[in-house]
Design a protein around this motif. Structure first.
Motif, PDB file in Angstrom:
ATOM      1  N   PRO A 136      19.786  41.674  42.084  1.00 19.31           N
ATOM      2  CA  PRO A 136      19.630  40.218  42.212  1.00 19.31           C
ATOM      3  C   PRO A 136      19.570  39.549  40.840  1.00 19.31           C
ATOM      4  O   PRO A 136      18.859  40.008  39.941  1.00 19.31           O
ATOM      5  N   GLY A 137      20.369  38.500  40.668  1.00 12.11           N
ATOM      6  CA  GLY A 137      20.408  37.781  39.401  1.00 12.11           C
ATOM      7  C   GLY A 137      21.603  38.139  38.540  1.00 12.11           C
ATOM      8  O   GLY A 137      21.929  37.416  37.592  1.00 12.11           O
ATOM      9  N   ASP A 138      22.288  39.245  38.850  1.00 14.11           N
ATOM     10  CA  ASP A 138      23.462  39.644  38.072  1.00 14.11           C
ATOM     11  C   ASP A 138      24.596  38.627  38.253  1.00 14.11           C
ATOM     12  O   ASP A 138      24.822  38.125  39.349  1.00 14.11           O
ATOM     13  N   VAL A 139      25.294  38.348  37.158  1.00 14.11           N
ATOM     14  CA  VAL A 139      26.416  37.410  37.190  1.00 14.11           C
ATOM     15  C   VAL A 139      27.722  38.188  37.027  1.00 14.11           C
ATOM     16  O   VAL A 139      27.928  38.882  36.027  1.00 14.11           O
ATOM     17  N   VAL A 140      28.589  38.068  38.022  1.00 19.00           N
ATOM     18  CA  VAL A 140      29.892  38.732  38.003  1.00 19.00           C
ATOM     19  C   VAL A 140      30.947  37.687  37.654  1.00 19.00           C
ATOM     20  O   VAL A 140      30.995  36.623  38.276  1.00 19.00           O
ATOM     21  N   ALA A 141      31.780  37.975  36.662  1.00 16.61           N
ATOM     22  CA  ALA A 141      32.779  36.986  36.224  1.00 16.61           C
ATOM     23  C   ALA A 141      34.098  37.658  35.869  1.00 16.61           C
ATOM     24  O   ALA A 141      34.156  38.867  35.610  1.00 16.61           O
ATOM     25  N   VAL A 142      35.145  36.835  35.865  1.00 15.96           N
ATOM     26  CA  VAL A 142      36.448  37.307  35.410  1.00 15.96           C
ATOM     27  C   VAL A 142      36.443  37.270  33.884  1.00 15.96           C
ATOM     28  O   VAL A 142      36.012  36.273  33.284  1.00 15.96           O
ATOM     29  N   ARG A 143      36.901  38.329  33.269  1.00 20.22           N
ATOM     30  CA  ARG A 143      36.957  38.392  31.814  1.00 20.22           C
ATOM     31  C   ARG A 143      37.816  37.244  31.275  1.00 20.22           C
ATOM     32  O   ARG A 143      38.826  36.881  31.874  1.00 20.22           O
ATOM     33  N   GLU A 144      37.424  36.673  30.163  1.00 17.34           N
ATOM     34  CA  GLU A 144      38.070  35.471  29.627  1.00 17.34           C
ATOM     35  C   GLU A 144      39.585  35.625  29.516  1.00 17.34           C
ATOM     36  O   GLU A 144      40.350  34.757  29.934  1.00 17.34           O
ATOM     37  N   ARG A 145      40.027  36.732  28.973  1.00 12.89           N
ATOM     38  CA  ARG A 145      41.462  36.902  28.751  1.00 12.89           C
ATOM     39  C   ARG A 145      42.215  37.262  30.036  1.00 12.89           C
ATOM     40  O   ARG A 145      43.448  37.360  30.022  1.00 12.89           O
ATOM     41  N   SER A 146      41.491  37.480  31.126  1.00 16.69           N
ATOM     42  CA  SER A 146      42.122  37.842  32.406  1.00 16.69           C
ATOM     43  C   SER A 146      42.201  36.669  33.381  1.00 16.69           C
ATOM     44  O   SER A 146      42.759  36.802  34.467  1.00 16.69           O
ATOM     45  N   LYS A 147      41.663  35.508  32.985  1.00 13.87           N
ATOM     46  CA  LYS A 147      41.587  34.371  33.906  1.00 13.87           C
ATOM     47  C   LYS A 147      42.948  33.815  34.307  1.00 13.87           C
ATOM     48  O   LYS A 147      43.072  33.144  35.326  1.00 13.87           O
ATOM     49  N   SER A 148      43.969  34.090  33.499  1.00 15.26           N
ATOM     50  CA  SER A 148      45.298  33.569  33.813  1.00 15.26           C
ATOM     51  C   SER A 148      46.148  34.569  34.612  1.00 15.26           C
ATOM     52  O   SER A 148      47.300  34.292  34.932  1.00 15.26           O
ATOM     53  N   LEU A 149      45.580  35.719  34.943  1.00 22.27           N
ATOM     54  CA  LEU A 149      46.314  36.723  35.722  1.00 22.27           C
ATOM     55  C   LEU A 149      46.746  36.141  37.062  1.00 22.27           C
ATOM     56  O   LEU A 149      45.936  35.541  37.773  1.00 22.27           O
ATOM     57  N   GLU A 150      48.010  36.326  37.412  1.00 17.73           N
ATOM     58  CA  GLU A 150      48.547  35.742  38.640  1.00 17.73           C
ATOM     59  C   GLU A 150      47.796  36.221  39.881  1.00 17.73           C
ATOM     60  O   GLU A 150      47.517  35.440  40.789  1.00 17.73           O
ATOM     61  N   ALA A 151      47.459  37.508  39.908  1.00 23.47           N
ATOM     62  CA  ALA A 151      46.759  38.076  41.071  1.00 23.47           C
ATOM     63  C   ALA A 151      45.411  37.380  41.293  1.00 23.47           C
ATOM     64  O   ALA A 151      45.008  37.118  42.428  1.00 23.47           O
ATOM     65  N   ILE A 152      44.733  37.056  40.200  1.00 23.16           N
ATOM     66  CA  ILE A 152      43.420  36.410  40.298  1.00 23.16           C
ATOM     67  C   ILE A 152      43.564  34.931  40.637  1.00 23.16           C
ATOM     68  O   ILE A 152      42.879  34.430  41.534  1.00 23.16           O
ATOM     69  N   THR A 153      44.468  34.232  39.969  1.00 22.94           N
ATOM     70  CA  THR A 153      44.637  32.792  40.234  1.00 22.94           C
ATOM     71  C   THR A 153      45.100  32.535  41.669  1.00 22.94           C
ATOM     72  O   THR A 153      44.652  31.598  42.312  1.00 22.94           O
ATOM     73  N   ASN A 154      45.991  33.400  42.176  1.00 24.84           N
ATOM     74  CA  ASN A 154      46.460  33.253  43.559  1.00 24.84           C
ATOM     75  C   ASN A 154      45.335  33.471  44.553  1.00 24.84           C
ATOM     76  O   ASN A 154      45.208  32.754  45.544  1.00 24.84           O
ATOM     77  N   SER A 155      44.515  34.471  44.289  1.00 21.27           N
ATOM     78  CA  SER A 155      43.411  34.783  45.203  1.00 21.27           C
ATOM     79  C   SER A 155      42.368  33.672  45.204  1.00 21.27           C
ATOM     80  O   SER A 155      41.895  33.244  46.257  1.00 21.27           O
ATOM     81  N   VAL A 156      42.035  33.182  44.014  1.00 20.41           N
ATOM     82  CA  VAL A 156      41.024  32.118  43.903  1.00 20.41           C
ATOM     83  C   VAL A 156      41.551  30.810  44.493  1.00 20.41           C
ATOM     84  O   VAL A 156      40.799  30.048  45.107  1.00 20.41           O
ATOM     85  N   ALA A 157      42.859  30.561  44.342  1.00 22.03           N
ATOM     86  CA  ALA A 157      43.457  29.336  44.885  1.00 22.03           C
ATOM     87  C   ALA A 157      43.359  29.310  46.409  1.00 22.03           C
ATOM     88  O   ALA A 157      43.189  28.249  47.017  1.00 22.03           O
ATOM     89  N   GLY A 158      43.438  30.471  47.022  1.00 24.78           N
ATOM     90  CA  GLY A 158      43.365  30.537  48.483  1.00 24.78           C
ATOM     91  C   GLY A 158      41.958  30.749  49.000  1.00 24.78           C
ATOM     92  O   GLY A 158      41.742  30.937  50.199  1.00 24.78           O
ATOM     93  N   LYS A 159      40.985  30.712  48.086  1.00 24.28           N
ATOM     94  CA  LYS A 159      39.587  30.951  48.468  1.00 24.28           C
ATOM     95  C   LYS A 159      39.017  29.799  49.278  1.00 24.28           C
ATOM     96  O   LYS A 159      39.221  28.640  48.963  1.00 24.28           O
ATOM     97  N   GLN A 160      38.282  30.161  50.324  1.00 24.97           N
ATOM     98  CA  GLN A 160      37.592  29.159  51.129  1.00 24.97           C
ATOM     99  C   GLN A 160      36.239  28.866  50.486  1.00 24.97           C
ATOM    100  O   GLN A 160      35.827  29.530  49.542  1.00 24.97           O
TER     101      GLN A 160
END
Length: 202
Positions: A136-160
């Motif tokens: 509890p309290g841990d913060v999970v994040a996308v690494r700064e240089r990975s934020k533009s990865l297509e796989a991640i942007t597509n998944s986050v764009a379709g996130k509810q």
């Protein structure tokens, strides 16, 4: 990195549930795989077979192999509380599962790959172990240089909108906080954990 790499539709058909995500095969073939899958099977499943099937379902759902699953069960059994529920909490606290729940990846196997390829951080530090257990309290994040990865942007764009009460999502930062271990009624997976406990209790 050990993982299941066999046919996924076949497994989904065995359980008649889309445990690896949406699967069109289930619409066309909603019966078990194999030569006699569409025929009515004789007799009733034994108690052991039912329990084993439930354990297999949990393993495939969370992408955990036999030894890891057994170790998690031992850890859950040593905790206070209901063993089956503690087991599901430990499975939900895995890093790859949390990446999937946050919507950073569309499936657990995709989340596992992102973690293994060092695209994810925990509290600012890169962690490439999918089975890493969050607190509890841990913060999970996308690494700064990975934020533009297509796989991640597509998944986050379709996130509810975040539908899991134990997670807090920050869309601008592409990060989420693991607030607490979920209670059983918050976990949406269709798993009868009591059958798994009975199996290991034999």
């Amino acid at each position: 990195m050990a993982r299941y790499i066999g046919p996924k539709s076949k497994i989904a058909r065995r359980f008649r549930e889309p445990i690896f995500g949406p699967d069109k095969v289930l619409d066309r073939k909603n019966y078990p795989p194999g030569q006699h899958g569409n025929a009515r099977r004789r007799g009733k499943q034994s108690e052991y077979a039912t329990q084993l099937l439930e354990k297999q379902k949990a393993k495939y759902t969370y992408g955990v192999l036999e030894r890891q699953f057994a170790n998690l069960f031992t850890k859950a059994a040593s905790k206070e509380g209901i063993t089956g529920e503690e087991l599901l909490k430990l499975l939900e606290a895995r890093l790859d599962n949390t990446v999937y729940r946050l919507g950073i990846a569309p499936t657990r196997s995709a989340a596992r790959q992102l973690v293994g390829h060092k695209h994810v951080t925990v509290n600012g530090e890169v962690v490439n172990i999918p089975s890493y257990s969050l607190r509890p309290g841990d913060v999970v994040a996308v690494r700064e240089r990975s934020k533009s990865l297509e796989a991640i942007t597509n998944s986050v764009a379709g996130k509810q909108i975040n539908k899991f009460s134990w997670l807090e999502w920050e869309s601008k930062e592409l990060s989420g906080k693991f607030l607490n271990l979920p209670s059983r009624d918050e976990i949406p997976e269709n798993i009868k954990e009591n059958l798994i406990v009975e199996l290991y209790s034999k």
